[in-house]
Design an enzyme around this catalytic site. Structure first.
Site, PDB file in Angstrom:
ATOM      1  CD  GLU A 148      -2.795   1.126   2.452  1.00  0.00           C
ATOM      2  OE1 GLU A 148      -2.741   0.212   3.293  1.00  0.00           O
ATOM      3  OE2 GLU A 148      -3.519   2.123   2.554  1.00  0.00           O
TER       4      GLU A 148
ATOM      5  NE  ARG B 218       4.721  -8.683  11.147  1.00  0.00           N
ATOM      6  CZ  ARG B 218       4.116  -7.866  10.267  1.00  0.00           C
ATOM      7  NH1 ARG B 218       3.058  -8.251   9.611  1.00  0.00           N
ATOM      8  NH2 ARG B 218       4.570  -6.643  10.076  1.00  0.00           N
TER       9      ARG B 218
ATOM     10  CE  LYS C 226       3.419   0.198   4.981  1.00  0.00           C
ATOM     11  NZ  LYS C 226       2.260  -0.057   4.145  1.00  0.00           N
TER      12      LYS C 226
HETATM   13  P1  ATP Z   1       2.863  -2.452   8.315  1.00  0.00           P
HETATM   14  O1  ATP Z   1       2.252  -3.597   9.081  1.00  0.00           O
HETATM   15  O2  ATP Z   1       4.293  -2.211   8.607  1.00  0.00           O
HETATM   16  O3  ATP Z   1       2.070  -1.201   8.379  1.00  0.00           O
HETATM   17  P2  ATP Z   1       1.680  -3.517   5.981  1.00  0.00           P
HETATM   18  O4  ATP Z   1       1.709  -4.979   6.020  1.00  0.00           O
HETATM   19  O5  ATP Z   1       0.393  -2.857   6.307  1.00  0.00           O
HETATM   20  O6  ATP Z   1       2.884  -2.917   6.813  1.00  0.00           O
HETATM   21  P3  ATP Z   1       1.676  -3.361   3.126  1.00  0.00           P
HETATM   22  O7  ATP Z   1       2.152  -2.274   2.255  1.00  0.00           O
HETATM   23  O8  ATP Z   1       0.246  -3.721   3.110  1.00  0.00           O
HETATM   24  O9  ATP Z   1       2.155  -2.971   4.583  1.00  0.00           O
HETATM   25  O10 ATP Z   1       2.557  -4.665   2.922  1.00  0.00           O
HETATM   26  C1  ATP Z   1       2.870  -5.191   1.661  1.00  0.00           C
HETATM   27  C2  ATP Z   1       3.210  -6.647   1.808  1.00  0.00           C
HETATM   28  O11 ATP Z   1       4.337  -6.817   2.653  1.00  0.00           O
HETATM   29  C3  ATP Z   1       2.076  -7.440   2.413  1.00  0.00           C
HETATM   30  O12 ATP Z   1       1.867  -8.587   1.609  1.00  0.00           O
HETATM   31  C4  ATP Z   1       2.563  -7.794   3.783  1.00  0.00           C
HETATM   32  O13 ATP Z   1       2.054  -9.025   4.207  1.00  0.00           O
HETATM   33  C5  ATP Z   1       4.082  -7.851   3.582  1.00  0.00           C
HETATM   34  N1  ATP Z   1       4.791  -7.616   4.836  1.00  0.00           N
HETATM   35  C6  ATP Z   1       4.705  -6.539   5.630  1.00  0.00           C
HETATM   36  N2  ATP Z   1       5.460  -6.693   6.744  1.00  0.00           N
HETATM   37  C7  ATP Z   1       6.063  -7.903   6.633  1.00  0.00           C
HETATM   38  C8  ATP Z   1       6.975  -8.645   7.458  1.00  0.00           C
HETATM   39  N3  ATP Z   1       7.436  -8.166   8.627  1.00  0.00           N
HETATM   40  N4  ATP Z   1       7.388  -9.863   7.022  1.00  0.00           N
HETATM   41  C9  ATP Z   1       6.943 -10.346   5.856  1.00  0.00           C
HETATM   42  N5  ATP Z   1       6.092  -9.710   5.038  1.00  0.00           N
HETATM   43  C10 ATP Z   1       5.644  -8.497   5.408  1.00  0.00           C
HETATM   44 MG    MG Z   2      -1.150  -4.026   4.894  1.00  0.00          MG
END
Ligand code: ATP
Ligand code: MG
Length: 612
Positions: free
Chosen positions: A59, A301, A311
């Site tokens: 996102e 994760r 974030k």
């Molecule tokens: P945050 O939790 O930090 O706000 P998010 O998961 O909401 O991040 P996105 O931009 O939606 O952020 O994430 C894009 C992709 O990255 C998603 O498929 C998410 O599952 C993956 N992702 C985010 N954090 C991790 C992590 N710590 N380990 C593995 N994959 C991750």
């Molecule tokens: Mg997300």
């Protein structure tokens, strides 16, 4: 990076699943999803039966961090290993928080990590097809699907207040309560949905909800919201829409329209999978999508100690000025890690080594430093830099080498393991900078560097000054030191031991235990060196609901004026070095200017010093 072949790698459940699907031909019958003529349909192209399709769906509401790198490496890596395609897809369904700046930074970062969404495609212009997509390109289809769900009695417009909806959702112990709007007819719902879309209702006045089961044990199936009203300008679609799809509704459709085979996500989405399946199967039944549809698969994760990856917290660090921006070298963002000097190879190595499993866990931050050392040890050129300079005067310099102005040529390998990379040339001069810690007036036991002549503590017998080697130069003997009025040592005095120059036959005649790095006072160049450390003092900064800012490391950044060997003057931005005995450093990609302003960041020390 030289990647081992797919078969040479350790298997994990995702690989096993993909191999099973390829062998069973699960996706062999795949057709176009969507209706011919859709932007979505045009975009992704047909799926080759023998291939998989994965995606990385960020996102664009912030910068990517090390956790995202795990997901990038996994999705792009699997596609590469199995001859498939990985899409870079912006999941841009939430306009208030999203910005073009983030889109650009994400594109940049995925490229920097070494991945590419261009694929050979003889049918495309130039033989290349770009697999970069925006969820917002599918808004038309998503809306059409919403009307289809309404017409089939699978969705309704709910006009309860947000509080009512929350209260009626129930919880783990209690079933939810049906909304009074739940039994509207499809015709009523359709009319209301169109009013929502046409801007006839204020923000928040109504939502479109799936009609599934308010008593489901899985709360995600208790009539989840599909659309909300929000007047917000979208960075991609402008003001065309005043209703936006919810993430849980949009994401499965995005996957299906792009012919994704394996939709890999983190474990927190496990409870969403029944809705993912319900939605896609329902849309297939309604003829809007085609089977076989994508499958969602969850993995644990990546959690690294001593950082935060949410974030929201990263934004707080930036906005409250605890760090200097998203690319501050202490930030766990990929922009920060890049600026700090971590290489794409080291990050890919960490992602690989951290494995893929269903069970979450923490990986120690030192694993990233180990990966960096493993990558750079064989690559990084060496250099001498004195970080905490103390002047050393060679009092017999003229006597041994002719004059005090003499410059005695010395050389050192660019890389000790690669003679073919040549030699660094520099000169030994009458005064050199050494590290302050290389001199001790009253040496402790086991100190083998420089100390002046003194009386033996036990017997009172005179002891000579110690001898040590100026690396790549001569053996010297310490004869004393100079101090200022306050008693601080301002210079060390020593004599050269003749005929002991490194690389000459006499070099081994005098054995010494201590070796000292140095930089000529006459030729050395000043450099700003930023010594970074961990941003937090606790391995899990926000564990147990702790305020993560309370465990910020007050010593995470320190800057010193160092002296560097002359060859570093031409270091280019982002060039990485091993500063002998100190660790790995990078020329800062923002502030460093070759030949005029040297700025280096310490990426990591040569050994793990944190655990001490
Ligand atoms: P945050 O939790 O930090 O706000 P998010 O998961 O909401 O991040 P996105 O931009 O939606 O952020 O994430 C894009 C992709 O990255 C998603 O498929 C998410 O599952 C993956 N992702 C985010 N954090 C991790 C992590 N710590 N380990 C593995 N994959 C991750
Ligand atoms: Mg997300």
């Amino acid at each position: 990076m030289n990647q081992p072949s797919a078969d040479a790698r350790p298997g994990h459940f995702l690989r096993h699943l993909i191999e099973h699907d390829l062998a069973a031909g699960t996706y062999a019958q795949r057709r176009f999803a969507g209706t011919p003529g859709d932007a979505a349909h045009q975009a992704a192209g047909p799926l080759d039966a023998a291939r998989i399709r994965t995606r990385f769906p960020p996102e664009p509401n912030g910068y990517l961090h090390i956790g995202h790198a795990k997901s990038i490496c996994l999705n792009f890596g699997l596609a590469r290993d199995y001859g498939g395609v990985c899409h870079l897809r912006f999941d841009d369904t939430n306009p208030e928080k999203e910005e073009q700046e983030y889109v650009d930074a994400i594109v940049d970062t995925v490229r920097w990590l070494g991945f590419d969404w261009q694929q050979n495609d003889p049918a495309a212009p130039g033989g290349q097809r770009s697999h970069l997509y925006y969820a917002s390109d599918y808004f038309d289809f998503m809306y059409r699907a919403a009307e289809a769900l309404v017409n089939a009695g699978h969705a309704y417009v709910d006009e309860q207040t947000a509080e009512q909806m929350r209260a009626h959702r129930g919880d783990f112990q209690h079933a939810g309560v049906d909304s009074p709007y739940r039994n509207r007819t499809p015709a009523e719902n359709l009319a209301r949905l169109r009013q929502m879309r046409n801007g006839e209702l204020p923000d928040g006045a109504a939502v479109l909800r799936a009609k599934i089961d308010m008593a489901s044990a899985n709360i995600n199936l208790r009539d989840p919201a599909l659309y909300r009203i929000k007047r917000a300008t979208h960075h991609h679609t402008g003001d065309r829409w005043c209703i936006y799809p919810m993430y849980t509704y949009a994401h499965p459709i995005e996957d299906a329209l792009e012919n994704i085979t394996h939709s890999i996500c983190t474990l927190e989405f496990e409870d969403q999978r029944p809705f993912y399946d319900w939605l896609l199967d329902t849309l297939c039944t309604l003829g809007l999508l085609a089977q076989p549809r994508p499958q969602q698969i969850e993995f644990a994760r990546l959690n690294l100690t001593y950082i935060v990856t949410s974030k929201r917290r990263l934004r707080q660090l930036v906005e409250e000025g605890h760090v200097n921006g998203w690319d501050d070298p202490r930030m766990p963002t990929l922009a920060g890690l890049r600026r700090r000097g971590y290489t794409p190879e080291s990050i890919r190595l960490l992602a690989e080594r951290s494995g893929v499993s269903k069970a979450g866990g923490w990986i120690d931050y030192s694993a990233l430093d180990i990966a960096l050392r493993d990558d750079l040890d064989a690559k990084a050129p060496r250099a001498c830099v004195v970080l905490d300079p103390l002047r050393l005067k060679l009092t017999n310099f003229a006597e041994v080498l002719g004059s005090n102005g003499h410059r005695e040529p010395c050389h050192a390998p660019v890389h000790p393991g690669h003679a073919e990379r040549g030699q660094r040339e520099f000169a030994l001069t009458q005064e050199v900078w050494i590290e302050r810690e290389d001199f001790m007036e009253a040496p402790s036991k086991g100190f083998f560097r420089l100390s002046p002549p003194r009386a033996d503590a036990a017997t009172g017998a005179p002891l000579p000054g110690t001898r040590a080697r100026l690396k790549y130069g001569y053996v010297i003997e310490c004869t004393g030191c100079e101090k200022d009025a306050a008693g601080h040592v301002t210079a060390v005095l020593a004599t050269l031991v003749p005929d002991t120059k490194s690389g000459t036959p006499g070099a081994d005649a005098v054995k010494v235990k201590g070796v000292i790095t140095w930089v000529s006072v006459a030729d050395g160049i000043p450099a700003e060196v930023r010594l970074y450390d961990r941003l937090f003092t606790e391995p899990q900064p926000d564990a147990g609901g702790r305020e993560f800012l309370s465990v910020l490391n007050p010593h995470s950044s320190r800057s010193v004026t160092a002296w560097a060997e002359p060859g570093l003057a031409t270091a280019q931005k982002e060039e990485k070095y091993q500063f002998e005995r100190h660790g790995y450093f990078v020329a800062d990609r923002v502030d460093h200017l070759p030949t005029s302003r040297l700025v280096f960041n310490r990426t990591t020390t040569l050994r793990d010093t944190w655990s001490k």
